[in-house]
Structures are given as structure tokens and as C-alpha cells.
Design an enzyme around this catalytic site. Sequence first.
Site, PDB file in Angstrom:
ATOM      1  N   ARG A 182      -6.540 -51.587 -22.827  1.00 39.81           N
ATOM      2  CA  ARG A 182      -7.402 -51.791 -21.559  1.00 39.81           C
ATOM      3  C   ARG A 182      -7.001 -53.109 -21.054  1.00 39.81           C
ATOM      4  NH1 ARG A 182     -10.442 -48.869 -18.802  1.00 39.81           N
ATOM      5  NH2 ARG A 182     -11.679 -47.930 -20.548  1.00 39.81           N
ATOM      6  N   ARG A 240       0.233 -42.782 -20.406  1.00 41.99           N
ATOM      7  CA  ARG A 240      -0.177 -44.046 -20.689  1.00 41.99           C
ATOM      8  C   ARG A 240      -0.508 -44.131 -22.227  1.00 41.99           C
ATOM      9  NH1 ARG A 240      -6.598 -45.256 -18.866  1.00 41.99           N
ATOM     10  NH2 ARG A 240      -7.290 -43.086 -19.316  1.00 41.99           N
ATOM     11  N   HIS A 290      -1.898 -48.832 -12.409  1.00 42.05           N
ATOM     12  CA  HIS A 290      -3.468 -49.148 -12.463  1.00 42.05           C
ATOM     13  C   HIS A 290      -3.754 -50.423 -12.869  1.00 42.05           C
ATOM     14  CE1 HIS A 290      -7.591 -48.797 -13.814  1.00 42.05           C
ATOM     15  NE2 HIS A 290      -7.866 -47.747 -13.806  1.00 42.05           N
ATOM     16  N   ASP A 333     -15.826 -48.412  -7.020  1.00 40.46           N
ATOM     17  CA  ASP A 333     -14.592 -47.482  -7.436  1.00 40.46           C
ATOM     18  C   ASP A 333     -14.466 -46.550  -6.248  1.00 40.46           C
ATOM     19  OD1 ASP A 333     -13.106 -45.848  -8.854  1.00 40.46           O
ATOM     20  OD2 ASP A 333     -14.653 -44.938 -10.394  1.00 40.46           O
ATOM     21  N   GLU A 346      -5.210 -50.683  -7.402  1.00 38.51           N
ATOM     22  CA  GLU A 346      -4.131 -49.781  -7.990  1.00 38.51           C
ATOM     23  C   GLU A 346      -3.399 -49.374  -6.684  1.00 38.51           C
ATOM     24  OE1 GLU A 346      -6.610 -47.036 -10.196  1.00 38.51           O
ATOM     25  OE2 GLU A 346      -8.178 -48.531 -10.709  1.00 38.51           O
TER      26      GLU A 346
HETATM   27  C1  BG6 Z   1     -10.213 -45.911 -12.155  1.00 34.62           C
HETATM   28  C2  BG6 Z   1     -11.166 -44.888 -11.833  1.00 34.62           C
HETATM   29  O1  BG6 Z   1      -8.949 -45.845 -11.410  1.00 34.62           O
HETATM   30  O2  BG6 Z   1      -9.977 -45.933 -13.308  1.00 34.62           O
HETATM   31  C3  BG6 Z   1     -12.591 -45.159 -12.457  1.00 34.62           C
HETATM   32  O3  BG6 Z   1     -11.055 -44.800 -10.149  1.00 34.62           O
HETATM   33  C4  BG6 Z   1     -12.211 -45.160 -13.983  1.00 34.62           C
HETATM   34  O4  BG6 Z   1     -13.297 -43.821 -12.156  1.00 34.62           O
HETATM   35  C5  BG6 Z   1     -11.492 -46.419 -14.075  1.00 34.62           C
HETATM   36  O5  BG6 Z   1     -13.561 -45.619 -14.364  1.00 34.62           O
HETATM   37  C6  BG6 Z   1     -10.998 -46.509 -15.591  1.00 34.62           C
HETATM   38  O6  BG6 Z   1     -10.548 -45.434 -16.208  1.00 34.62           O
HETATM   39  P1  BG6 Z   1     -10.187 -45.344 -17.912  1.00 34.62           P
HETATM   40  O7  BG6 Z   1      -9.882 -43.831 -18.285  1.00 34.62           O
HETATM   41  O8  BG6 Z   1      -9.247 -46.153 -18.074  1.00 34.62           O
HETATM   42  O9  BG6 Z   1     -11.446 -45.549 -18.267  1.00 34.62           O
END
Ligand code: BG6
Length: 301
Positions: free
Chosen positions: A76, A99, A168, A213, A272
Site C-alpha cells: 500500500r 502487483r 498507480h 476517485d 496515476e
Molecule cells: C484507484 C481506484 O485507482 O485505486 C479506486 O480508482 C481504488 O477505486 C484505489 O479504491 C485503490 O485500490 P486498491 O485495490 O489498491 O485498494
Amino acid sequence: MIADKTSALERRLEIPGRVSFMDGSGELPMLEIKTEWSTAEIYLHGAHVTRFQKRDEPPLLFLSQVSRFDKEHPIRGGIPVIFPWFGARAGKPAHGFARTTAWELKEITSSANGSISLRLRLPDGPAAAGFPPFTADYIVTVSETLELQLLIANASPDKEFTFEECLHTYFTVGDIGAASIVGLKGVGYEDKVENFAKKVETNEAINIPSEVDRVYFDTTGPVEIQDRSLQRKIRVEKEGSASTVVWNPWIAKAQQMSDFGNEEYQKMVCVESGNVGKNKVTLPPGKSSALTVKLSSAPFK
Ligand code: BG6
């Protein structure tokens, strides 16, 4: 300590004093890269850049204090590589399998100008079944800037390969209330917070006072994060990318995520770069594509 999960071949690529393997969090193999301008860290798990920090600057990338570091889950923060799909897919992991796959380190190059490049490759595996044969290479170049390039090649002799891709990127901000995003005025987007409502951005500078978002489409220009708290501007330049996603989970979502601190939404924003939704890529047999993102920073008053 050197991670023993890395192959002897991968370890031979180390450059003493510049690029070294170590055990990262969760004992996952990680590379530390040092240049005269900056330090970076990249995990083979997900080919995930978790750190890029210039000398005398706070980290450019946000990394959650409570991120998981294991083979099953994405990290994360930093730069998750989203491929070959973006978002949810029935019965499959969100945001694709790249990922959560351990990538192979193929090459490390040190240039005369002082930059260091790593090339990683997504190994073949059962997760790719159902797709035409393809290769995915990721080149990370560390210098005063951080440059990322995702190269996808369709290796099929006769089938098209359609996919989504996205870098991302989680950026550090001093205070989300004192940060704005510039460069998307006039761009059409889907607002995921409002049930994918279609809208057009009207703001020169986008502020984030609540959950955001948004998937912006058909936008190839640079985006700047202006951070009045850290007095820094971060520039995101891209090539081969038609989509930009802006995300901040805000309070309620942050509380729902077990791998994200309740207050951490104040210290990050995701901008992103990729090709998602209607901007997805279709490669004819034998063709390849390149998604390139360059991140730089400078003082902002
Ligand atoms: C973003 C999405 O790119 O990633 C969101 O647009 C999403 O909707 C976010 O919540 C995080 O995603 P994840 O799968 O890493 O929790």
C-alpha cells in the site's frame, strides 16, 4: 543482509555502493539504489517502487505505515504496477496480477551521467492463462528524477492483446488541505464516488476536501501537484498514456482499509498515469507499447 530468495544471477547484477539487494519488510527481496541525487527502493514483489527520495527533500512517494508486505497482497503506497486490468474483475484480484507477482530482475545499467536503470520482467505464470502470449518489462531509472517505463509486447502470431495498465503512484503531501492538482481542466472524467457519473473538469486547480476517485480520459499532458505545506511541486510527465486517475480515500474508506492508517489520507494523493477503461490498449499480433512516466520535483512557494 542479502535476501536468499533472489537468484545467484540476480545477485550478480548488484553494483557495490550503488545497487544492493537486501531483505525488505516482510523479508521480501528489495533493491536499494543510490545515486548522487537520490535514494530509491524497489521490491521484486510487484516490481514495486516503494521509495524515491531526493537529497534534502521529504520522500516523494507515500508509503503506508501499516502496509502489508507479503507475497499474497499488494504493497500500500509507492507505485503499484496495475496490469493487465484496472479496477475490479469478477473472481479475480482487483487491479490485475502484476502487483502481486514477483518480477525477475534482468539487468542493471549505470550510465555515465550517474543515473541507474533496472529492468524487470513479469514471469510467465498461471495468472496469465487466457491472455495471448505477451511480455511485460518494467524499466525504472533513478537519477534526480524517477522515470518509469512499462513495455508490453504481444508475442502472439495471430491474436490481438487487449489490456489496461496504470502506474498507480502514491505521492506524499504535507497536508491534503494545502495541496492542489493542476493540468486537468477541460478533461472529461468518470466520477467513481458518484456512481461513475460522466463529468468535465472545470477547475484549473483541483482541491481535495472529501473522497475523490476519478478517471480522467483522453488526457496526455503533464499534471502538477502543488503542495503549499511542504512548499514543493511535483510534476508528472507522461508518454503513451491517455488516462489519469486521481484518488484519495478520505476518512470513511481509510477506516475500512486494514492496510491504510485512519489518518493517512491527510498525507497522500494518488495521481496515476495509464491507459484504462475506454483508453485500454489493443495490440495487434507482434506489436508493442510503451507507457512512460517521469516524476520530478522543485520548490513551490
Ligand atoms: C484507484 C481506484 O485507482 O485505486 C479506486 O480508482 C481504488 O477505486 C484505489 O479504491 C485503490 O485500490 P486498491 O485495490 O489498491 O485498494
